[in-house]
Scaffold this active site. Structure first.
Site, PDB file in Angstrom:
ATOM      1  N   PRO A   2       3.743   5.255   2.889  1.00  0.00           N
ATOM      2  CA  PRO A   2       4.407   6.447   2.333  1.00  0.00           C
ATOM      3  C   PRO A   2       3.447   7.611   2.096  1.00  0.00           C
ATOM      4  O   PRO A   2       2.359   7.426   1.574  1.00  0.00           O
ATOM      5  CB  PRO A   2       4.982   5.933   1.012  1.00  0.00           C
ATOM      6  N   GLU A   3       3.873   8.790   2.520  1.00  0.00           N
ATOM      7  CA  GLU A   3       3.152  10.028   2.224  1.00  0.00           C
ATOM      8  C   GLU A   3       4.116  10.920   1.460  1.00  0.00           C
ATOM      9  O   GLU A   3       5.204  10.491   1.069  1.00  0.00           O
ATOM     10  CB  GLU A   3       2.651  10.670   3.526  1.00  0.00           C
ATOM     11  N   LYS A  57       1.482  11.818  -4.047  1.00  0.00           N
ATOM     12  CA  LYS A  57       2.170  10.563  -3.767  1.00  0.00           C
ATOM     13  C   LYS A  57       2.557   9.819  -5.045  1.00  0.00           C
ATOM     14  O   LYS A  57       2.904   8.641  -4.988  1.00  0.00           O
ATOM     15  CB  LYS A  57       1.281   9.673  -2.894  1.00  0.00           C
ATOM     16  N   ARG A 109       3.011  -5.744   0.183  1.00  0.00           N
ATOM     17  CA  ARG A 109       1.547  -5.865   0.219  1.00  0.00           C
ATOM     18  C   ARG A 109       0.889  -5.620  -1.131  1.00  0.00           C
ATOM     19  O   ARG A 109      -0.318  -5.753  -1.267  1.00  0.00           O
ATOM     20  CB  ARG A 109       0.974  -4.942   1.291  1.00  0.00           C
ATOM     21  N   ARG A 257     -10.058   5.781   9.667  1.00  0.00           N
ATOM     22  CA  ARG A 257      -8.655   5.826  10.088  1.00  0.00           C
ATOM     23  C   ARG A 257      -8.561   6.370  11.507  1.00  0.00           C
ATOM     24  O   ARG A 257      -9.364   7.204  11.927  1.00  0.00           O
ATOM     25  CB  ARG A 257      -7.842   6.729   9.162  1.00  0.00           C
TER      26      ARG A 257
END
Ligand SMILES: [Zn+2]
Length: 272
Positions: A2-3, A57, A109, A257
């Site tokens: 999620p962003e 976030k 997670r 990344r």
């Protein structure tokens, strides 16, 4: 993962679900989402939810009795609403509502985080107070973007993902914004010209707006999930052809990344 757009959509859903009536009670297992005494504090939350805000976030829930909850979805967290009795995989915490509905915080997670604090102290929590400006909440102009990110000595994409500089962008929207702005991800922020900051500011807004409008309904999907479609222009498209110029999309590693970019549309020299 999620962003900003997925967290904003979660905020809108929570607002819709939790403002209809009071939270009758909360439930939660002991999990990594809570630290220390916060599991017990979470179980004490109930009553009317007065406001739900977002910064970057983070979600900030304020209860009418003055208690507050800071929520971060981590990598896989999401809020879902189900009828009472429904089994929800990986449900870590729950708000039980009037009318037989339950809002679950499900997080396979377990990188998500729930932190209880007085409602009027939520903005002072270190995780929140250290955030840079939020593109939607604070507005983002070419000038405020240059001020927030222009002083970084890191590569442009890494700087865009630095939550202390700008809150809300992650790997997807930093890449999307740079592609839309035709800027190479490894450019140095200091080297950007005024027109380039303007393009980048527009790129960020366009990328966020696209993601906000692309998801419909209450079930929010993350692009990394099995079976999810990739709606993005450049993210995850290494080896495919750029939809603007047909050059093969490349990838590289930045800050641990994977970054995707078009070497033609986003030249290193910045002459475009
Ligand atoms: Zn291209």
């Amino acid at each position: 993962m999620p962003e900003l757009p997925e967290v904003e959509l979660a905020r809108r859903n929570l607002l819709k679900w939790l403002r209809r009536g009071p939270v009758l009670r909360t439930e939660a297992e002991h999990s990594r989402a809570f630290r220390g005494a916060e599991h017990a504090q979470f179980l004490a939350l109930k009553g009317k939810v007065a406001a739900i805000d977002r910064r970057g976030k983070y979600l900030l829930l304020r209860f009418a009795d003055g208690r507050g909850l800071l929520a971060h979805l981590g990598m896989t967290g999401r809020f879902v609403r189900r009828p009472e009795g429904a089994q929800v995989p990986y449900s870590r915490a729950r708000f039980v509502l009037e009318g037989g509905q339950v809002v679950h915080f499900a997080d396979p997670r377990r990188f998500g985080r729930l932190e209880v604090a007085p409602a009027d102290r939520l903005l002072d929590l270190p995780a929140v107070s250290q955030l840079g400006p939020d593109p939607l909440v604070d507005g983002l102009t070419p000038a405020s973007l240059a001020k927030a990110v222009g002083g970084s000595s890191q590569a442009l994409k890494v700087a865009l993902m630095d939550q202390g500089r700008l809150a809300g962008l992650g790997n997807i929207h930093a890449a999307e914004a740079l592609y839309r702005a035709k800027l190479h991800p490894a450019r140095r922020p200091r080297s950007l010209t005024a027109p380039e900051w303007t393009r980048l500011s527009r790129g960020i807004h366009a990328s966020l707006e696209f993601a906000l409008s692309a998801q419909e309904g209450e079930e929010i999907q993350y692009v990394e999930e099995p079976g999810a479609e990739n709606p993005f222009l450049i993210y995850g498209r290494a080896g495919e052809r750029c939809r603007r110029c047909r050059t093969v999309v490349r990838s590289m590693i930045q800050g641990g990344r994977t970054t995707h970019f078009c070497p033609t549309c986003q030249p290193r020299s910045g002459k475009r």
